[in-house]
Design a protein around this motif. Structure first.
Motif, short mmCIF file in Angstrom:
data_model
loop_
_atom_site.label_atom_id
_atom_site.label_comp_id
_atom_site.label_asym_id
_atom_site.label_seq_id
_atom_site.Cartn_x
_atom_site.Cartn_y
_atom_site.Cartn_z
N ASN A 91 0.79 -1.22 0.00
CA ASN A 91 0.00 0.00 0.00
C ASN A 91 0.83 1.28 0.00
OD1 ASN A 91 -2.37 -1.53 0.08
ND2 ASN A 91 -2.29 -1.66 2.31
N TYR A 92 2.00 1.25 0.58
CA TYR A 92 2.75 2.51 0.67
C TYR A 92 4.24 2.25 0.69
CZ TYR A 92 2.57 1.22 5.64
OH TYR A 92 2.65 0.53 6.84
N ASP A 93 4.94 3.29 0.22
CA ASP A 93 6.40 3.28 0.21
C ASP A 93 6.93 4.23 1.27
OD1 ASP A 93 6.25 1.59 -1.90
OD2 ASP A 93 6.58 3.13 -3.42
N LEU A 94 8.08 3.88 1.83
CA LEU A 94 8.70 4.67 2.89
C LEU A 94 10.11 5.08 2.47
CD1 LEU A 94 7.66 2.61 6.04
CD2 LEU A 94 6.65 4.74 5.24
N ALA A 95 10.59 6.16 3.08
CA ALA A 95 11.95 6.64 2.80
C ALA A 95 12.49 7.33 4.04
CB ALA A 95 11.96 7.60 1.61
N LEU A 96 13.77 7.11 4.27
CA LEU A 96 14.49 7.80 5.36
C LEU A 96 15.55 8.67 4.71
CD1 LEU A 96 15.04 4.93 7.99
CD2 LEU A 96 13.36 6.78 8.07
N SER A 97 15.48 9.95 5.00
CA SER A 97 16.47 10.90 4.49
C SER A 97 17.37 11.31 5.65
CB SER A 97 15.78 12.14 3.90
OG SER A 97 16.74 13.09 3.49
N PHE A 98 18.64 10.90 5.59
CA PHE A 98 19.58 11.12 6.70
C PHE A 98 20.23 12.50 6.58
CE2 PHE A 98 20.02 6.98 8.80
CZ PHE A 98 19.28 6.18 7.93
N GLN A 99 20.53 13.06 7.74
CA GLN A 99 21.25 14.33 7.75
C GLN A 99 22.71 14.16 7.36
OE1 GLN A 99 20.58 16.84 11.17
NE2 GLN A 99 22.58 17.81 11.02
N GLU A 100 23.29 13.02 7.71
CA GLU A 100 24.69 12.78 7.40
C GLU A 100 24.87 11.42 6.75
OE1 GLU A 100 27.26 13.31 10.68
OE2 GLU A 100 26.60 15.37 11.12
N LYS A 101 25.86 11.34 5.89
CA LYS A 101 26.13 10.11 5.16
C LYS A 101 26.54 8.98 6.10
CE LYS A 101 29.23 8.31 1.55
NZ LYS A 101 29.84 7.29 2.41
#
Length: 839
Positions: A91-101
Motif C-alpha cells: 500500500n505505501y512506500d517509505l523513505a528515510l532521508s539522513f542528515q549525514e552520510k
C-alpha cells in the motif's frame, strides 16, 4: 566525528496516493530487536516531543514515528548516499532521508547484515516484477533499447506508466530520452494534446500532463531543445495547464500571449537575439510558475533546465554586448535632453535588466562586459539620470551603479577623481549619490541603506590598489574629504547646531544613523584624513548632541562613534576629548537614563569599563576628577568604584615614583663623578713629591677667610648639626698651605666643608658637590674659587700680606681644550670649575 544524535537524525517520508512524498516528521533512527515483531526492526522516534531517558547513549526518545521489521525479502534501496527507500507491504512506500552520510551507512550496514547482503550493494533484493531490460541495467552495453508504445489516445495510460517507471534508473532514463528524440515522439504527443483538447478529453489531458512532466524529469538538454522551439513551446505550456491537482485549467498561454508584452525600447537588428529573449522568458516562466517545486528526491533532476536558462542568458548578454551600434544608440538616447521621460525610463529599465543578466557571467566575461559599458559611458549616464526627477528611473540607476561598484570600485573612483578636475562639487557623481541617500523619500530609508553600502565600498581602503606610480588610497581619500565629506555631514551639522537636535523625527533619525555608521567606518579604517576632519570641525561634540534624541537607536549610534574613537587609544584623540570635556554629554545621558536596565545603559557602562581595563590613564584621571561625583552613586556595577580605585593607585604610584625620581636625581648629582679635570692616582703621587717648581700665580690668601666673622662663617658651614666647639675648632685650625712645589696640598678644616649661598649642595659648583669630592682633592678639602662669595674683600686685600694664602695652582693636562681655557683664564680670571692652589 559527529555525535550520534546528529549522525542518526532523519526525516521520514511516505508516498501518498498522488505519488507525492509527504513529510511524516523528523527524529532519530535506530535498529533494535523488537519482541512484539519477533525480529530486528527500524525505529524512528520524534525529536520534537522527546523526553530524556537513562540510555547507554543518553539520546532523547520521543513518540514512535516508525516501527518496521527488517524482513529478509524486502527490497531496500540506497540512493544519493543519504536516502534509504523501501516498500512496506503493497500500500505505501517509505523513505528515510539522513542528515549525514555516516548515519545512512550505519543503518544500511545493519539492514544488509539482517538480510545477509554485502553492504556495498545499492539494492538488497532483486525486484521480481522487473523487466528483462531492468535486470541488466548494470550492463548498459548489452541492454536493449526501449520500445515506445504507439502514440494514440488508447495508449496514453501505458505511455504515462512507462515514463514514470524509468525515472528511478539513470540507464533507463537515458534510453527513454534517446528513443523519444529519435522517433519524434514529442511532436506526436503534442498532436494528441490538440486532439484531447478539442474533444475535451480530461483524462487524456491528465495523462499527457504526467507524460510531459516526466519529460522534464528526464533532465536532457536534447529534449529541451525540441520542447522549447518556437512552434512547440506554447503546446508544452498548454499541456501543463491541465494539472490533475487543479479543478480547472490555469490559463498560462493566455497570460503569455496577451498580458505579457515584449517592449523593444530600441529595435534589435538581430532577429536571433529577439527569439532568444522570447524563449528565455517563457522557459523561465515554466520553471518559476508552472512546474511544481521539486521535492527532496528530484531537486537535482531539473539541473539541465536551470543550465538551459543560464546559457541562454549568457548568449543574450554576449549578443547585445557585441552590438556596438545598439549600445551607442542606447546611451546616446539615455543622456539626450530631447528624449521623452517615459521613453528614457524604459531605456534605463532595459539597461538595468541587461546588467542583472550580467551577474551570472564568469569573472573574465564580467570584466569584459563592464569595460564595454564603461567605454560607452555608463557612469556619465548614471550621473545624468540621478539629476532627473523621476523616482523610478533613479532607483533603476542606483541598481546599475551598485552592479558597477560591486565589480570594480577602482574604475568608479578613477572616474570620480578625473571628473573632479573639471566639474563643480555639486555635479560630482559621488555627491549626487550622497544627496540621493540624504533625500530618500522612503520613510524606512531602504534606498538610503543601499546607497550607504555603495559609499562604504568606495571609501574602503581594503579594496584600493597601490601601484608604483600612485597610491589610490591617498589620492581618492584626499579627494573625498576635500570635495564630498561636507556633503555627507551636512545633515548632521544642520540638526546639531543647538544643544539638542533641532529635528528629531523618525526619518531624520534613520538618516543620521546611516551617516554615523559611515563616520564610524571612517574612524576605524581611515587615519590621517578623518582625524583632521574631527578636530577641525569639532565633529565629536556635534555627534554627542544626538545623545539628547528621543530615539534610542540614534543614541547608540552616537555612542558607538565615540567608542570607536576611544578604541583607537590615541593620545591625540584623548587630549581632544579632555580639552573639550566631551564626556559630559555621555554622563548627562547616563543620568537621564537612570537605572533602566537597557542596551543604552550597558553600552555606556562598557565605554567606562573599556577605559579602565585598557588603562587609558589620561581619560581615567579626567573621568574621576571631573565626573565622579555624578557616577559614584552607581553601585549595581563595580565599574566606577574600580575606576576610582585605579585612579587612586595611579596617584600613589605617581607620588612614589616622583619621590624616588627626586632621590635618584639627588643621588645622581651627589654620587662620585669624575671631573674631566680630575687627577688620576699617578698625578696625585707626582704632586705629593717635594720638589721645586714655578712660582704660583693669582694667589688668594686664606687667612682672612679663616678669620672671617662668625656670621660669614655660619653661612659657610655645610652641616648645620655641628656643635659650637666644632665651629671654634674650625676657626682655630691653621691651614697648611704649600706653595706650588708639587707637594701635597692639605687644607684641614676638621672634616668640615665650606658652603655659600651660591654654592649650596644643590648647585654643581658647591663644596659639597661631587666636583669637590674628586680624587684630586684630599678628603675634607675643597679649594674655593676666586669668584666664590667666600672670597671677601679682606681676603682680596691680603693677597700680598705676610700670612700664607690659598690660591690657584696650574697642573699639566693632556686636554687641548683645557689649555685654551687656561689662556682665557689669564685674561678674565680663574674659572670656578678650575680650582687651583698656590702660595
Amino acid at each position: 566525528m559527529a555525535d550520534t544524535s546528529t549522525r542518526r537524525r532523519v526525516k521520514l517520508y511516505m508516498l501518498n496516493e498522488d505519488r507525492q512524498w509527504d513529510d511524516r516528521g523528523t527524529g532519530h533512527v535506530s535498529s533494535a530487536y523488537v519482541e512484539r515483531l519477533k525480529g530486528m526492526s527500524l525505529l524512528v522516534r520524534s525529536e520534537t516531543d522527546g523526553i530524556k531517558l537513562e540510555k547507554d547513549l543518553g539520546e532523547e526518545q520521543g513518540s514512535l514515528l516508525l516501527e518496521s521489521r527488517i524482513l529478509p525479502d524486502t527490497a531496500y534501496q540506497k540512493q544519493q548516499e543519504t536516502l534509504i527507500v523501501w516498500s512496506e507491504g503493497e500500500n505505501y512506500d517509505l523513505a528515510l532521508s539522513f542528515q549525514e552520510k555516516t548515519g545512512c551507512d550505519e543503518i544500511w550496514e545493519k539492514i544488509c547484515n539482517v538480510q545477509g547482503k554485502d553492504p556495498s550493494v545499492e539494492i538488497t533484493q532483486d525486484i521480481i516484477e522487473e523487466s528483462e531490460d531492468e535486470r541488466f541495467e548494470e550492463m548498459p552495453e548489452v541492454a536493449h533499447p526501449i520500445d515506445l508504445p504507439t502514440c494514440d489516445l488508447g495508449k496514453l495510460a501505458e505511455i504515462s506508466e512507462l515514463f514514470s517507471s524509468v525515472l528511478g534508473s539513470p540507464v533507463r532514463r537515458e534510453k527513454l530520452a534517446t528513443a523519444v528524440e529519435q522517433d519524434g515522439y514529442i511532436r506526436k504527443l503534442l498532436d494528441l494534446f490538440h486532439m484531447c483538447e478539442d474533444l475535451e478529453n480530461i483524462h487524456g489531458l491528465h495523462y499527457l500532463y504526467d507524460i510531459v512532466k516526466s519529460l522534464f524529469l528526464l533532465n536532457k538538454n536534447v529534449l529541451f531543445d525540441i520542447m522549447f522551439q518556437e512552434d512547440t513551446i506554447f503546446d508544452i505550456i498548454g499541456v501543463l495547464e491541465f494539472d490533475p491537482s487543479h479543478m480547472t485549467p490555469v490559463k498560462h498561454r493566455e497570460f503569455l500571449q496577451k498580458s505579457a508584452k515584449f517592449k523593444e525600447v530600441i529595435p534589435f537588428s538581430n532577429q536571433e537575439l529577439v527569439n532568444k529573449i522570447h524563449q528565455t522568458f517563457r522557459v523561465q516562466y515554466i520553471q518559476d510558475v508552472i512546474l511544481p517545486t521539486p521535492s527532496v528526491f528530484d531537486e537535482n533532476m531539473m539541473s539541465s533546465l536551470t543550465s538551459f536558462i543560464y546559457f541562454n542568458k549568457v548568449e543574450i548578454v554576449s549578443m547585445v554586448q557585441d552590438d556596438e551600434k545598439f549600445l551607442l544608440q542606447l546611451f546616446a538616447s539615455i543622456t539626450s535632453e530631447k528624449k521623452d521621460e517615459d521613453a528614457r525610463r524604459d531605456l534605463v529599465l532595459f539597461l538595468k535588466e541587461f546588467c542583472t543578466f550580467s551577474q551570472i557571467l564568469q569573472p573574465q566575461s564580467k570584466e569584459s562586459f563592464f569595460k564595454t559599458l564603461s567605454g560607452f559611458g555608463v557612469l556619465p549616464a548614471i550621473e545624468f539620470i540621478l539629476q532627473q526627477d523621476d523616482a523610478k528611473m533613479k532607483c533603476a540607476a542606483i541598481d546599475i551603479f551598485s552592479y558597477v561598484v560591486d565589480f570594480s570600485p577602482s574604475m568608479v573612483r578613477e572616474f570620480i577623481v578625473k571628473e573632479g578636475q573639471s566639474q563643480d562639487d555639486d555635479d560630482l557623481l559621488i555627491n549626487l549619490v550622497i544627496e540621493q541617500m540624504i533625500n530618500d523619500p522612503d520613510p524606512e530609508m531602504g534606498g538610503a541603506v543601499q546607497l550607504m553600502g555603495i559609499i562604504r565600498l568606495l571609501i574602503d581602503p581594503e579594496n584600493m590598489i597601490a601601484v608604483l606610480t600612485k597610491t589610490e588610497k591617498t589620492e581618492f581619500l584626499s579627494f573625498f574629504y576635500k570635495h564630498s565629506m561636507h556633503v555627507l555631514t551636512a545633515p548632521l551639522f544642520a540638526v546639531t547646531a543647538e544643544d539638542k537636535p533641532s529635528k528629531d523625527d523618525f526619518q531624520t533619525a534613520q538618516l543620521l544613523s546611516l551617516i554615523l555608521e559611515l563616520l564610524s567606518f571612517c574612524v576605524e579604517h581611515h587615519t590621517y584624513n578623518i582625524k583632521n576632519y574631527i578636530i577641525s570641525k569639532d565633529l565629536l561634540r556635534r555627534v554627542l548632541v544626538l545623545l539628547r534624541s528621543r530615539h534610542t537607536f540614534l543614541l547608540l549610534c552616537a555612542l558607538r562613534f565615540m567608542r570607536k574613537i576611544i578604541g583607537l587609544k590615541e593620545e591625540f584623540y584623548n587630549r581632544y576629548i579632555i580639552k573639550g570635556n566631551l564626556f559630559k554629554p555621555v554622563v548627562e545621558a547616563f543620568k537621564v537614563n537612570g537605572n533602566k536596565y537597557n542596551l543604552l545603559n550597558s553600552a555606556m557602562i562598557e565605554l567606562f569599563e573599556y577605559v579602565r581595563l585598557e588603562g587609558i590613564k589620561s581619560l581615567c584621571n579626567h573621568i574621576v576628577e571631573t565626573h565622579m561625583t555624578d557616577l559614584e552613586h552607581v553601585d549595581y556595577v563595580n565599574t566606577f568604584d574600580s575606576l576610582k580605585a585605579t585612579y587612586e593607585q595611579d596617584r600613589v604610584k605617581d607620588k612614589t615614583a616622583g619621590f624616588e625620581g627626586n632621590a635618584a636625581l639627588s643621588l645622581r648629582n651627589n654620587r662620585f663623578r669624575r671631573d674631566p679635570r680630575a687627577m688620576d692616582d699617578d698625578e696625585e703621587m707626582w704632586f705629593d713629591q717635594d720638589d721645586d717648581g714655578d712660582d704660583g700665580e693669582n694667589i688668594v690668601p686664606m687667612s682672612d677667610v679663616i678669620r672671617s666673622s662668625d656670621m660669614e662663617l655660619s653661612k659657610l658651614i655645610a652641616e648645620p648639626r655641628r656643635t659650637a666647639k666644632e665651629v671654634d675648632d674650625l676657626k682655630d685650625s691653621p691651614p697648611r698651605i704649600i706653595n706650588k712645589t708639587n707637594s701635597p696640598i692639605n687644607i684641614s678644616l676638621k672634616s668640615s666643608q665650606l658652603t655659600s649661598p651660591l654654592n649650596s649642595p644643590e648647585r654643581p659648583n658647591s663644596p659639597t658637590s661631587p666636583i669637590c669630592q674628586s680624587p684630586r682633592t684630599p678628603t675634607g678639602s675643597c679649594p674655593t674659587p676666586a669668584s666664590s662669595p667666600v672670597t671677601t674683600p679682606s681676603a682680596n686685600n691680603a693677597i700680598h700680606g705676610k700670612r700664607p694664602g690659598i690660591g690657584l695652582v696650574d697642573y699639566p693636562d693632556e686636554d687641548s681644550d683645557e689649555e685654551e681655557e687656561d689662556e682665557t683664564s689669564e685674561n678674565i680670571g680663574p674659572s670656578p670649575k678650575r680650582q687651583r692652589i698656590a702660595t
